[in-house]
Write a protein that holds these residues in place. Structure first.
Motif, short mmCIF file in Angstrom:
data_model
loop_
_atom_site.label_atom_id
_atom_site.label_comp_id
_atom_site.label_asym_id
_atom_site.label_seq_id
_atom_site.Cartn_x
_atom_site.Cartn_y
_atom_site.Cartn_z
N GLU A 17 6.75 18.01 -18.71
CA GLU A 17 6.56 18.26 -17.28
C GLU A 17 6.26 16.99 -16.48
O GLU A 17 6.42 16.98 -15.27
N THR A 18 5.83 15.92 -17.13
CA THR A 18 5.59 14.69 -16.40
C THR A 18 6.84 13.83 -16.29
O THR A 18 7.12 13.25 -15.24
N ASN A 19 7.61 13.73 -17.37
CA ASN A 19 8.73 12.78 -17.36
C ASN A 19 10.04 13.37 -17.88
O ASN A 19 10.97 12.61 -18.20
N GLY A 20 10.14 14.68 -17.94
CA GLY A 20 11.35 15.30 -18.47
C GLY A 20 12.48 15.44 -17.46
O GLY A 20 13.38 16.25 -17.66
N VAL A 36 0.87 -1.18 0.00
CA VAL A 36 0.00 0.00 0.00
C VAL A 36 0.90 1.23 0.00
O VAL A 36 1.87 1.30 0.77
N GLY A 37 0.61 2.18 -0.87
CA GLY A 37 1.38 3.41 -0.93
C GLY A 37 0.49 4.62 -0.79
O GLY A 37 -0.55 4.70 -1.45
N VAL A 38 0.87 5.56 0.06
CA VAL A 38 0.09 6.77 0.29
C VAL A 38 0.96 7.99 -0.02
O VAL A 38 1.99 8.20 0.64
N LEU A 39 0.57 8.76 -1.02
CA LEU A 39 1.23 10.02 -1.33
C LEU A 39 0.54 11.15 -0.60
O LEU A 39 -0.70 11.17 -0.49
N LEU A 40 1.31 12.11 -0.13
CA LEU A 40 0.77 13.27 0.59
C LEU A 40 1.21 14.55 -0.11
O LEU A 40 2.40 14.75 -0.38
N PHE A 41 0.23 15.45 -0.38
CA PHE A 41 0.54 16.76 -0.95
C PHE A 41 -0.43 17.78 -0.37
O PHE A 41 -1.59 17.48 -0.08
N GLY A 42 0.05 19.00 -0.24
CA GLY A 42 -0.83 20.09 0.11
C GLY A 42 -1.61 20.54 -1.13
O GLY A 42 -1.10 20.47 -2.26
N THR A 43 -2.82 21.04 -0.94
CA THR A 43 -3.61 21.51 -2.08
C THR A 43 -2.93 22.68 -2.77
O THR A 43 -3.06 22.85 -3.98
N GLY A 44 -2.17 23.47 -2.02
CA GLY A 44 -1.45 24.57 -2.64
C GLY A 44 -0.46 24.08 -3.68
O GLY A 44 -0.29 24.70 -4.74
N THR A 45 0.20 22.98 -3.40
CA THR A 45 1.14 22.39 -4.36
C THR A 45 0.39 21.80 -5.54
O THR A 45 0.76 22.03 -6.71
N LEU A 46 -0.66 21.05 -5.29
CA LEU A 46 -1.39 20.37 -6.36
C LEU A 46 -2.04 21.35 -7.33
O LEU A 46 -2.18 21.05 -8.52
N LEU A 47 -2.41 22.52 -6.84
CA LEU A 47 -3.07 23.51 -7.69
C LEU A 47 -2.11 24.58 -8.20
O LEU A 47 -2.54 25.51 -8.90
N SER A 48 -0.83 24.46 -7.89
CA SER A 48 0.13 25.50 -8.25
C SER A 48 0.39 25.52 -9.75
O SER A 48 0.22 24.52 -10.45
N GLU A 49 0.84 26.67 -10.23
CA GLU A 49 1.17 26.80 -11.65
C GLU A 49 2.35 25.89 -12.01
O GLU A 49 2.38 25.30 -13.10
N LEU A 50 3.31 25.75 -11.10
CA LEU A 50 4.47 24.91 -11.36
C LEU A 50 4.06 23.46 -11.61
O LEU A 50 4.64 22.77 -12.45
N GLY A 72 12.49 18.85 -24.32
CA GLY A 72 13.12 19.74 -23.37
C GLY A 72 13.16 19.12 -21.98
O GLY A 72 12.77 17.96 -21.77
N VAL A 73 13.61 19.87 -20.99
CA VAL A 73 13.82 19.37 -19.63
C VAL A 73 12.74 19.95 -18.72
O VAL A 73 12.37 21.14 -18.84
N LYS A 74 12.27 19.15 -17.83
CA LYS A 74 11.24 19.55 -16.87
C LYS A 74 11.69 20.77 -16.07
O LYS A 74 12.86 20.88 -15.67
N ALA A 75 10.76 21.68 -15.80
CA ALA A 75 11.07 22.86 -14.99
C ALA A 75 11.59 22.43 -13.63
O ALA A 75 11.02 21.53 -13.00
N PRO A 76 12.66 23.05 -13.13
CA PRO A 76 13.23 22.65 -11.83
C PRO A 76 12.21 22.83 -10.70
O PRO A 76 11.41 23.77 -10.69
N LEU A 128 1.67 17.22 -11.31
CA LEU A 128 0.77 16.74 -10.27
C LEU A 128 -0.68 17.14 -10.52
O LEU A 128 -1.60 16.38 -10.22
N GLY A 129 -0.89 18.34 -11.05
CA GLY A 129 -2.26 18.76 -11.36
C GLY A 129 -2.90 17.82 -12.37
O GLY A 129 -4.04 17.36 -12.20
N TRP A 130 -2.16 17.55 -13.46
CA TRP A 130 -2.66 16.61 -14.46
C TRP A 130 -2.88 15.22 -13.86
O TRP A 130 -3.88 14.55 -14.16
N PHE A 131 -1.96 14.81 -12.99
CA PHE A 131 -2.07 13.50 -12.36
C PHE A 131 -3.38 13.37 -11.59
O PHE A 131 -4.11 12.38 -11.72
N VAL A 132 -3.71 14.39 -10.80
CA VAL A 132 -4.95 14.36 -10.03
C VAL A 132 -6.16 14.39 -10.96
O VAL A 132 -7.12 13.63 -10.79
#
Length: 269
Positions: free
Chosen positions: A153-156, A102-116, A263-267, A121-125
Motif C-alpha cells: 500500500e505504500t509503494n505498490g 519548502v513543501g506543504v502537503l494538504l489532506f483532509g482528516t477524512g482521507t488520512l483516517l480512511s480505511e483506504l 501485489g499492486v496497491k489498491a486503486p 497516508l495513515g501509516w505515514f502520519v
C-alpha cells in the motif's frame, strides 16, 4: 544495522522524528512555519500540522535539506487552501537560507483516517510525521509492523509513475529540470526497493543509503543501480543517462518484482 532497526520493543515501527531532534540551525524556520501556518489557516480550517523528513529526524544539512510539512485539514483541501500553502512555501523558502525548498502537503482528516489510506497516508502520519501543533491523528490510527500489506500500500504503484517520468525526462530541457527529476525519481525508487525487502528484513529506515544497502543484501544483481539512485537522491545531478537507466531499466524491473512479491496497491479515485 540489525533487523530491529526502527522498531519499538513490541516490534512495531517507531515514530522516527521529534521536535527535540530538530537541528539548532533549523529552529528559526520551524518556529516561523508554526506561526505562519496558524495564521494562514486558523483553527476553523486546520486540524493539525506535522513535520516530516530530515528536519525532525535530526539529519538535515543547512542549505541542502528541504523543509517538509503536512497539514491535516478539517475538510478536503480547496483551491484557496492550496494557494495559501503555495504562498507559505514561497515565503519560507525565500526568507530562510537554511532550507533548500519548502513543501506543504494538504489532506483532509477524512482521507488520512480512511480505511483506504490506513496503510499508506495513515501509516505515514502515525510513523513518519512529527506533530508540530494540533491534535495528533496517530492517536486514532493503529500501530504498524513492517508487513507485506504495508509494502504493497505504500509503494505498490510505481508502475503508474513510469510513463510520467519518461514524459518528464523527454521534456526536460535544463539542468535544473533534470536535477529536480533526478531527486524525485531516485527517492521514490530507493524507497520502493527498500520496502520490497522490508518484510523480510523486518525493520524500518528512512535513510536512503541504509535502504540501498538493505536492498543489496537480497538483490545483489541490482545493488549498483539502487546505490546509484541513493546517490542521486542525496546529490541530484543533471545526468540524463543515469536517469534513463533508472526510469527504463530499474523502474520496470522494480514494478514487476513488486507486483510479484507484494501485489499492486489498491486503486485510488
Amino acid at each position: 544495522m540489525t533487523a530491529t532497526q526502527g522498531l519499538d520493543r513490541d516490534g512495531y515501527i517507531a515514530r522516527e522524528g521529534s521536535l527535540e531532534r530538530v537541528p539548532p540551525a533549523f529552529a528559526p524556520v520551524v518556529a516561523a512555519a508554526r506561526e505562519r501556518i496558524a495564521a494562514a489557516f486558523g483553527p476553523d480550517r486546520l486540524h493539525g500540522a506535522y513535520l516530516y523528513g530530515s528536519v525532525p529526524r535530526g539529519t538535515a544539512i543547512p542549505g541542502v535539506s528541504d523543509l517538509d510539512v503536512l497539514l491535516a485539514l478539517h475538510h478536503e483541501p480547496t483551491a484557496a487552501d492550496r494557494a495559501a500553502a503555495d504562498a507559505l512555501e514561497a515565503a519560507l523558502d525565500a526568507e530562510f537560507a537554511e532550507v533548500n525548498g519548502v513543501g506543504v502537503l494538504l489532506f483532509g482528516t477524512g482521507t488520512l483516517l480512511s480505511e483506504l489510506e490506513r496503510h499508506d497516508l495513515g501509516w505515514f502520519v502515525a510513523c513518519l510525521c512529527t506533530p508540530l501543533f494540533g491534535e495528533d491523528l496517530a492517536d486514532r490510527l493503529p500501530r504498524y509492523r513492517p508487513t507485506s500489506l504495508l509494502a504493497r500500500e505504500t509503494n505498490g504503484d510505481v508502475a503508474l509513475l513510469l510513463p510520467k517520468w519518461r514524459e518528464r525526462l523527454a521534456a526536460a530541457g535544463t539542468d535544473a529540470e533534470l536535477r529536480t527529476l533526478a531527486r524525485g525519481v531516485s527517492r521514490r525508487l530507493v524507497r520502493t526497493a527498500f520496502t520490497l525487502v522490508m518484510p523480510r528484513w523486518g525493520g524500518w529506515t528512512s535513510d536512503l543509503a541504509a535502504s540501498a544497502e538493505v536492498f543489496a543484501g537480497y538483490y545483489p544483481e541490482r545493488a549498483a543501480q539502487v546505490r546509484l539512485a541513493a546517490g542521486l537522491a542525496r546529490t541530484p545531478a543533471a545526468d540524463r543517462t543515469a536517469l534513463a537507466l533508472l526510469v527504463d531499466d530499474l523502474g520496470p524491473w522494480l514494478a514487476a518484482e513488486y507486483a510479484a512479491v507484494h501485489g499492486v496497491k489498491a486503486p485510488r479515485p
